[in-house]
Design a protein around this motif. Structure first.
Motif, PDB file in Angstrom:
ATOM      1  N   HIS A   1       0.843  -1.211   0.000  1.00 15.23           N
ATOM      2  CA  HIS A   1       0.000   0.000   0.000  1.00 15.23           C
ATOM      3  C   HIS A   1       0.875   1.257   0.000  1.00 15.23           C
ATOM      4  CE1 HIS A   1      -3.001   2.903   1.411  1.00 15.23           C
ATOM      5  NE2 HIS A   1      -3.892   2.044   0.966  1.00 15.23           N
ATOM      6  N   PRO A   2       0.438   2.311  -0.700  1.00 13.68           N
ATOM      7  CA  PRO A   2       1.246   3.547  -0.715  1.00 13.68           C
ATOM      8  C   PRO A   2       1.471   4.166   0.660  1.00 13.68           C
ATOM      9  CG  PRO A   2      -0.834   3.799  -1.965  1.00 13.68           C
ATOM     10  CD  PRO A   2      -0.691   2.360  -1.635  1.00 13.68           C
ATOM     11  N   ASP A   3       0.641   3.820   1.647  1.00 15.59           N
ATOM     12  CA  ASP A   3       0.843   4.361   3.003  1.00 15.59           C
ATOM     13  C   ASP A   3       2.041   3.752   3.724  1.00 15.59           C
ATOM     14  OD1 ASP A   3      -1.385   5.892   2.710  1.00 15.59           O
ATOM     15  OD2 ASP A   3      -2.652   4.802   4.141  1.00 15.59           O
ATOM     16  N   ARG A   4       2.643   2.692   3.175  1.00 15.45           N
ATOM     17  CA  ARG A   4       3.773   2.066   3.872  1.00 15.45           C
ATOM     18  C   ARG A   4       4.867   3.093   4.141  1.00 15.45           C
ATOM     19  NH1 ARG A   4       5.205  -3.451   3.605  1.00 15.45           N
ATOM     20  NH2 ARG A   4       7.073  -2.741   4.698  1.00 15.45           N
ATOM     21  N   LEU A   5       5.399   3.049   5.344  1.00 12.40           N
ATOM     22  CA  LEU A   5       6.537   3.916   5.673  1.00 12.40           C
ATOM     23  C   LEU A   5       7.794   3.286   5.096  1.00 12.40           C
ATOM     24  CD1 LEU A   5       5.707   4.526   9.445  1.00 12.40           C
ATOM     25  CD2 LEU A   5       5.352   6.136   7.572  1.00 12.40           C
ATOM     26  N   THR A   6       8.612   4.100   4.455  1.00 18.25           N
ATOM     27  CA  THR A   6       9.802   3.523   3.831  1.00 18.25           C
ATOM     28  C   THR A   6      11.089   4.206   4.268  1.00 18.25           C
ATOM     29  OG1 THR A   6       9.472   4.986   1.951  1.00 18.25           O
ATOM     30  CG2 THR A   6       8.579   2.753   1.759  1.00 18.25           C
ATOM     31  N   THR A   7      10.971   5.324   4.984  1.00 19.58           N
ATOM     32  CA  THR A   7      12.176   6.052   5.382  1.00 19.58           C
ATOM     33  C   THR A   7      12.106   6.382   6.875  1.00 19.58           C
ATOM     34  OG1 THR A   7      11.912   7.154   3.259  1.00 19.58           O
ATOM     35  CG2 THR A   7      13.644   7.975   4.675  1.00 19.58           C
TER      36      THR A   7
ATOM     37  N   LEU B   1       9.319   8.784  22.269  1.00 17.96           N
ATOM     38  CA  LEU B   1       8.536   7.621  21.864  1.00 17.96           C
ATOM     39  C   LEU B   1       9.083   7.139  20.517  1.00 17.96           C
ATOM     40  CD1 LEU B   1       6.166   5.639  22.092  1.00 17.96           C
ATOM     41  CD2 LEU B   1       4.691   7.407  21.099  1.00 17.96           C
ATOM     42  N   ILE B   2       9.567   5.919  20.506  1.00 19.74           N
ATOM     43  CA  ILE B   2      10.125   5.339  19.280  1.00 19.74           C
ATOM     44  C   ILE B   2       9.124   4.314  18.767  1.00 19.74           C
ATOM     45  CG2 ILE B   2      12.068   4.046  18.287  1.00 19.74           C
ATOM     46  CD1 ILE B   2      13.600   4.940  20.940  1.00 19.74           C
ATOM     47  N   VAL B   3       8.590   4.538  17.585  1.00 16.94           N
ATOM     48  CA  VAL B   3       7.616   3.604  17.036  1.00 16.94           C
ATOM     49  C   VAL B   3       8.198   2.936  15.795  1.00 16.94           C
ATOM     50  CG1 VAL B   3       5.375   3.388  15.894  1.00 16.94           C
ATOM     51  CG2 VAL B   3       5.583   4.735  17.978  1.00 16.94           C
ATOM     52  N   GLN B   4       8.153   1.632  15.814  1.00 16.26           N
ATOM     53  CA  GLN B   4       8.630   0.845  14.669  1.00 16.26           C
ATOM     54  C   GLN B   4       7.400   0.136  14.095  1.00 16.26           C
ATOM     55  OE1 GLN B   4      12.174  -1.367  15.561  1.00 16.26           O
ATOM     56  NE2 GLN B   4      11.538  -3.093  14.309  1.00 16.26           N
ATOM     57  N   ASP B   5       6.981   0.560  12.915  1.00 16.67           N
ATOM     58  CA  ASP B   5       5.734   0.008  12.364  1.00 16.67           C
ATOM     59  C   ASP B   5       5.764   0.158  10.853  1.00 16.67           C
ATOM     60  OD1 ASP B   5       2.972  -0.684  14.027  1.00 16.67           O
ATOM     61  OD2 ASP B   5       2.641  -0.291  11.905  1.00 16.67           O
ATOM     62  N   ILE B   6       4.809  -0.534  10.209  1.00 16.58           N
ATOM     63  CA  ILE B   6       4.785  -0.423   8.749  1.00 16.58           C
ATOM     64  C   ILE B   6       3.936   0.764   8.289  1.00 16.58           C
ATOM     65  CG2 ILE B   6       5.330  -2.860   8.378  1.00 16.58           C
ATOM     66  CD1 ILE B   6       2.435  -3.391   7.763  1.00 16.58           C
ATOM     67  N   PHE B   7       3.096   1.308   9.195  1.00 17.69           N
ATOM     68  CA  PHE B   7       2.267   2.469   8.846  1.00 17.69           C
ATOM     69  C   PHE B   7       2.372   3.532   9.939  1.00 17.69           C
ATOM     70  CE2 PHE B   7      -0.204  -1.112   6.917  1.00 17.69           C
ATOM     71  CZ  PHE B   7      -0.013  -0.747   5.588  1.00 17.69           C
ATOM     72  N   LEU B   8       1.930   4.743   9.597  1.00 23.78           N
ATOM     73  CA  LEU B   8       1.785   5.787  10.609  1.00 23.78           C
ATOM     74  C   LEU B   8       0.518   5.445  11.390  1.00 23.78           C
ATOM     75  CD1 LEU B   8       2.925   8.728  11.455  1.00 23.78           C
ATOM     76  CD2 LEU B   8       0.884   9.547  10.288  1.00 23.78           C
ATOM     77  N   ASN B   9       0.641   4.570  12.390  1.00 21.02           N
ATOM     78  CA  ASN B   9      -0.553   4.182  13.153  1.00 21.02           C
ATOM     79  C   ASN B   9      -0.869   5.258  14.194  1.00 21.02           C
ATOM     80  OD1 ASN B   9       1.225   3.759  15.276  1.00 21.02           O
ATOM     81  ND2 ASN B   9       1.229   1.540  15.079  1.00 21.02           N
TER      82      ASN B   9
ATOM     83  N   PRO C   1      10.697   2.552  10.029  1.00 19.75           N
ATOM     84  CA  PRO C   1       9.807   1.778   9.155  1.00 19.75           C
ATOM     85  C   PRO C   1      10.072   0.276   9.244  1.00 19.75           C
ATOM     86  CG  PRO C   1      11.449   2.963   7.855  1.00 19.75           C
ATOM     87  CD  PRO C   1      11.637   3.396   9.276  1.00 19.75           C
ATOM     88  N   GLY C   2       9.068  -0.469   9.649  1.00 18.93           N
ATOM     89  CA  GLY C   2       9.204  -1.917   9.831  1.00 18.93           C
ATOM     90  C   GLY C   2       8.920  -2.675   8.549  1.00 18.93           C
TER      91      GLY C   2
ATOM     92  N   LEU D   1      10.722  -3.377   2.272  1.00 21.28           N
ATOM     93  CA  LEU D   1      10.462  -2.139   1.528  1.00 21.28           C
ATOM     94  C   LEU D   1      11.375  -1.010   1.996  1.00 21.28           C
ATOM     95  CD1 LEU D   1       8.311  -1.940  -0.651  1.00 21.28           C
ATOM     96  CD2 LEU D   1       6.801  -0.859   1.013  1.00 21.28           C
ATOM     97  N   ALA D   2      11.630  -0.975   3.305  1.00 22.65           N
ATOM     98  CA  ALA D   2      12.456   0.105   3.851  1.00 22.65           C
ATOM     99  C   ALA D   2      13.915  -0.335   4.022  1.00 22.65           C
ATOM    100  CB  ALA D   2      11.890   0.567   5.182  1.00 22.65           C
ATOM    101  N   GLY D   3      14.227  -1.532   3.574  1.00 23.36           N
ATOM    102  CA  GLY D   3      15.620  -1.960   3.592  1.00 23.36           C
ATOM    103  C   GLY D   3      16.013  -2.857   4.760  1.00 23.36           C
ATOM    104  N   LYS D   4      15.221  -2.883   5.830  1.00 23.37           N
ATOM    105  CA  LYS D   4      15.611  -3.684   6.992  1.00 23.37           C
ATOM    106  C   LYS D   4      14.432  -4.508   7.519  1.00 23.37           C
ATOM    107  CE  LYS D   4      19.101  -0.503   8.813  1.00 23.37           C
ATOM    108  NZ  LYS D   4      20.360  -1.224   8.650  1.00 23.37           N
TER     109      LYS D   4
END
Lengths: 86, 964
Positions: free
Chosen positions: B305-311, B678-686, B697-698, B725-728
């Protein structure tokens, strides 16, 4: 020290006493409640609960109060680092 | 003589043997062997095997169309006709069982002519657009035309036909093109036999026969639940995934595990390069045996999905725009903040939350990071808010924090109690298996305030419903126990041999007290006493009694007590330690079991080893090279309280949306806003990420290797099918953060993390990727004693020796209906959406459920002048939100229901911070509320909208600046 947090901890301790108090004699109920606090509560929560013992208006129910006193005694013993055993 | 290996009898060589469709299902295990000869080849197979299957096992491939090994033989297409020596005619190989000494011929001129004639008739009413047909390359009709050597169609194509039949494209994921249908009934049978929904039927007779959804409705308007079993069963292009119509046939596939619910279905991810074309449930999957639901099979589009965080992104405060940065800068920023906060506020001022959606390896690393690098035990996981009472309750009574059975065990159950679970919605694939057993005659007892769909399923046996009032579970389970004891329904032999006698005597004295009788508790539970007595008798006397339960048990102020009450009942009736019985928690998220196993809880190291246990702690200290704290850390709700108070300042959250999923949203928002980092590791801006200072970006489950553990303790492999998608991958991010904190972790691959887990966790000692690859899956405990794992727990003894009955006094919740809040709200989930919806809301599953609604009984609605579709303000002592009304007879008067899949609904604005006495698991299932008609969103919803707009603006701005 926030009052909300103290009230919350007392409420939790009373809830534990209500659930572990039934079907047991007083001594083993107190021990069960103390063991529960020892096993599951974080250090700052235990300390806060113990510190609250001195407050006159504390709403701790008697079983929870006794368990907290027992917890305080055990925490002051150096051997307690081996954790919740007996 | 060739002795044929049957994959259903042995679990080895998964991939090769399950790839082939053997035509009919295997016979029940343990059948005697039968010898026969097919085309001169001597073969030995179990009795009950069809000739078609026996031949296929010997690689003699008889043409077939209506037969497939996921469905019972049907014998309608006549293509698998064979000749049997000494018998007349040409019987269908699929419906003919093997017999001793049988001699079968599968190929000769007569059979060839017969098969060609059959195919000729099919093809005379079938479009000849094979080259442009979406099934091209995967069409059994085309294959069979080739196999039988069809060269002409003497009937021509001008006669009456179905070629102009209209396509049904109403389902977002598949099309139904009746012009291509050969009426083999595979779809209809799959809907019945595999899924158990009975949405499809054959309408009409003879030439007019056609497959119909519901009463001639479009698929989307019918009872179809879009599980896709029909699509998978279809041998032609009649039922076809839209993704395959768009992309063409996949070119390779990888076996992996679904990332939705706790059933943990195994899938073949069918790929084109690194593009996922379709997910096909894998026949060799030990949890799902080739079945799936709408989420697992179809709802994977979120991963691209285009909402995926990648950076990676950072910012100083949450009212500032984000700044896109490199990985190194983001990690350094996070590490510096964490260390600065610890320097100022102390070692215990920070913590983290592991994810029940990430892999075991990733969860293990996060808790290791917290314990070893943060230097405290402030680690928790979302199991806190769902199944922590299961851990406490089962460990106390049975000695192990896990369900006792495999899913397949339900097929041996004679009476099934379902308490506070809704398997057809929340664990659909297991729900289908349970329904199969109910159709065979098992008795069903549903304990739920709502009339759940399982009660509507076709049964052979009886179905009892105990519609209790929310919050009264313990009173009800005690009443059931009371009946068992006072009516002499106990299994005295089991109790004497397996249970602690002193604890049993205490429980027996307790439960016999008259205030536990069904007659006495009727006033509390609202369930008629006679119904309770009947349910107890059914469960105790049926033979094999099995209990399945969900969050309707755990998410209460007495969640842990109820779990122990369930264990008491199972022990008292001897329903433990064999197939068909047991205590079975149905886990919500894919890896809830795994995240608990991996030491996510603040008081337990991996494998449920208490942090205060010096021996266990010592092993971890030696392996990790640090001194570990011997005191438990803070649980999630304790972290929130401490944050608001100011003693807890930083949180690392991996793949978990506490701002949406945790109760009393405004309290959570206040806590998150008080954090300095607050450190959030996720695939979207939840929703949680909107309060974050660092966004990492997870990766989705498709982008990494690892393992998930499902509700039956089954460790399944997750395999990477595309690059992150984000490299890791998520585990790599945790490793980077640990290094930046001065605690290097050295792993080249997740398999090395599993090796470390195996070294330190007795119940995982025998687990390795090599063994998982070989066996397909393993159910822990897996160690020297049980090298291949343990499907059924407690067969001979309990990990604590003898089972311990627990005293389970009913203590009413403080949350009760009053004049001001006269209704009780209970919350749950539905089939098409998953948890907070971050994944499913970004798929076409939205077509089924694009908003959360408030279900209420027509009587409650009438009293308040409410009509279906009205906007309702729902107010509790915690807050207010506004939802649309849906009138529903599923509810009992006085109880209202909603879901929490959409953040703007604010379902958790209303839920309170009441919690389970033992574990602080929130009491989501009981909130006293009032509802009234309103005309606009609540104040919270208006604030939410403004905050949400601002935060999404900050993200968009960062992304714009990064792409000049």
């Amino acid at each position: 020290m926030s009052l909300h947090n103290d009230a919350q901890l007392i409420r939790m301790a009373n809830q534990i006493a209500a659930n572990l108090g039934g079907g047991r004699d007083e001594e083993s109920a107190v021990a069960a409640i103390r063991r529960h606090l020892e096993t599951f509560w974080a250090r700052p929560m235990k300390q806060r609960l113990i510190a609250g013992l001195e407050r006159e208006d504390s709403e701790l129910v008697p079983l929870a109060r006794q368990a907290t006193q027992q917890l305080a005694e055990r925490l002051s013993e150096p051997a307690s680092v081996t954790g919740p055993g007996a | 003589m060739i002795e044929h290996f049957d994959p259903s009898q042995q679990a080895q060589e998964h991939i090769q043997t399950y790839a082939k469709d053997l035509g009919t299902p295997p016979p029940a295990a343990g059948a005697a062997m039968v010898r026969l000869e097919i085309d001169g080849v001597a073969i030995r197979v179990p009795e009950g095997t069809s000739v078609l299957r026996a031949a296929a096992l010997a690689d003699i491939n008889i043409p077939k169309l209506c037969a497939t090994d996921s469905l019972e033989a049907f014998g309608s297409c006549r293509l698998c006709a064979v000749q049997v020596e000494g018998r007349r005619g040409t019987p269908a190989a699929c419906t003919t069982p093997v017999t001793e000494g049988m001699r079968v011929t599968t190929q000769n001129e007569r059979l060839a002519r017969l098969r060609r004639n059959v195919m000729e008739l099919y093809i005379s009413d079938h479009p000849l657009d094979c080259l442009t047909c979406p099934a091209n390359g995967d069409c059994e009709l085309q294959d069979m035309a080739g196999a039988v050597g069809l060269r002409q169609v003497r009937y021509g194509f001008e006669g009456e036909n179905h070629l102009q039949a209209t396509k049904d494209e109403s389902n977002p994921y598949f099309t139904f093109d009746p012009s291509k249908c050969i009426v083999c009934s595979r779809c209809v049978r799959a809907c019945e036999e595999v899924q158990g929904t009975f949405a499809l039927t054959i309408d009409g007779r003879g030439f007019d026969s056609k497959v119909t959804a519901g009463q001639g409705e479009a698929f989307m308007d019918s009872d179809c639940v879009s599980c896709g079993a029909c699509v998978q069963a279809c041998p032609t292009a009649t039922l076809m995934e839209k993704s395959v119509i768009d992309a063409g046939q996949p070119e390779h596939s990888v076996i992996t595990t679904c990332a939705y619910c706790g059933v943990g279905c195994t899938f073949e991810a069918q790929m084109k390069g690194d593009q996922l074309v379709r997910m096909v449930p894998y026949k060799g999957g030990d949890a799902n045996h080739g079945h799936s639901c709408v989420k697992g099979r179809f709802a994977f589009g979120y991963a691209s999905h285009p909402d995926r965080l990648t950076t990676p992104m950072i910012r100083e405060s949450i009212d500032q725009p984000w700044r896109e940065v490199g990985w190194e800068e983001a990690i350094a920023f996070a590490a510096a903040r964490l260390r600065a906060i610890q320097a100022e506020h102390g070692r215990e001022s920070i913590g983290g939350i592991t994810s029940s959606r990430c892999t075991n390896e990733e969860t293990y690393l996060v808790q290791k990071l917290i314990r070893a690098a943060f230097g405290n035990n402030n680690t928790d996981t979302c199991a806190r808010v769902c199944h922590s009472p299961t851990g406490y309750g089962l460990k106390t009574t049975l000695g192990e924090s896990a369900g006792t059975q495999t899913f397949d065990s339900v097929m041996q159950a004679d009476a099934i109690i379902v308490i506070g679970a809704n398997p057809t919605d929340a664990h659909p694939v297991f729900g289908s298996l349970m329904r199969k057993r109910l159709r065979q005659g098992a008795k069903l007892i549903v304990t739920d305030p709502r009339r759940i769909d399982l009660l509507k399923t076709p049964h052979l046996g009886e179905a009892q419903h105990l519609p209790l009032r929310p919050g009264t579970n313990v009173a009800l389970i005690n009443a059931l126990g009371h009946v068992v004891v006072t009516e002499g329904l106990e299994d005295h032999d089991f109790i004497a041999k397996r249970c602690d006698s002193e604890a049993y005597r205490a429980w027996r004295d307790f439960i016999r007290e008259p205030h536990h009788s069904p007659e006495a508790s009727e006033a509390i539970t609202g369930v008629p006493a006679e119904a309770v007595r009947q349910a107890a008798r059914t469960y105790a006397t049926a033979g094999n009694g099995a209990i399945y339960y969900g969050l309707g048990v755990t998410e209460h102020s007495q969640g842990s007590t109820m779990v122990m009450g369930i264990a008491n009942l199972a022990m008292a009736t001897g329903n433990l330690g064999r197939e068909g019985v047991g205590v079975n928690p149905l886990r919500g998220q894919n890896n809830v079991q795994g995240s608990c196993d991996m030491g996510s809880f603040p008081h337990e190291l991996p494998g449920y080893q208490h942090v205060a246990d010096p021996v266990a702690r010592g092993r971890f200290e030696a392996a990790w090279g640090v001194t570990l704290d011997h005191e438990p850390g803070l649980r999630i709700p304790n972290m929130f309280d401490a944050a608001i108070e100011g003693s807890f300042k930083a949180l690392y959250v991996q793949g978990e949306d506490i701002a949406q999923s945790d109760p009393n949203t405004q309290h959570v928002e206040a806590a998150l806003s008080s954090l300095e980092c607050l450190i959030v590791q996720d695939i979207f801006l939840n929703e949680t990420a909107k309060y974050a200072h660092v966004l990492l970006p997870g990766s989705s489950f498709l982008e990494k290797d690892g393992t998930f553990t499902n509700a039956e303790r089954r460790i399944n492999r997750v395999r990477r099918v595309m690059p992150p998608l984000a490299g890791k991958a998520d585990w790599e991010i945790t490793v980077d953060l640990a290094r930046a904190l001065g605690y290097p972790m050295d792993y080249a691959h997740p398999s090395e993390i599993m090796d470390e887990i195996a070294r330190l966790t007795p119940s995982f000692a025998g687990v390795s990727y090599a063994k998982l690859d070989e066996r397909g899956s393993l159910q822990w405990p897996c160690n020297a004693e049980h090298p291949l794992g343990m499907p059924t727990l407690h067969e001979l003894d309990f990990p604590i020796g003898r089972g311990r009955f627990a005293i389970t006094e009913y203590v009413a919740t403080e949350e009760r209906a009053s004049r001001r809040f006269p209704l009780l709200l209970t919350t749950g989930r539905i089939l098409s959406q998953y948890n907070v919806g971050a994944q499913t809301r970004r798929t076409d599953n939205q077509a089924w459920h694009d908003e959360d609604v408030l279900e209420l009984h027509p009587a409650d609605a009438e009293l308040r002048g409410i009509q279906d579709g009205d906007w309702l303000g729902i107010t509790s002592r915690a807050g207010q939100t506004v939802l649309r009304a849906r009138l529903s007879e599923r509810m009992q008067p006085g109880v209202v229901y909603t879901t929490f899949h959409h953040p703007g609904s604010g379902a958790n604005v209303i839920t309170t911070d009441n919690s389970d006495w033992a574990t602080n698991c929130p009491e989501y299932k009981v909130t006293a509320v009032q509802v009234e008609k309103v005309s606009r969103p609540s104040a919270w919803q208006q604030r939410f909208d403004a905050f949400d707009r601002a935060q999404r603006g900050y993200l968009a701005k960062a992304q714009q600046e990064a792409t000049p």
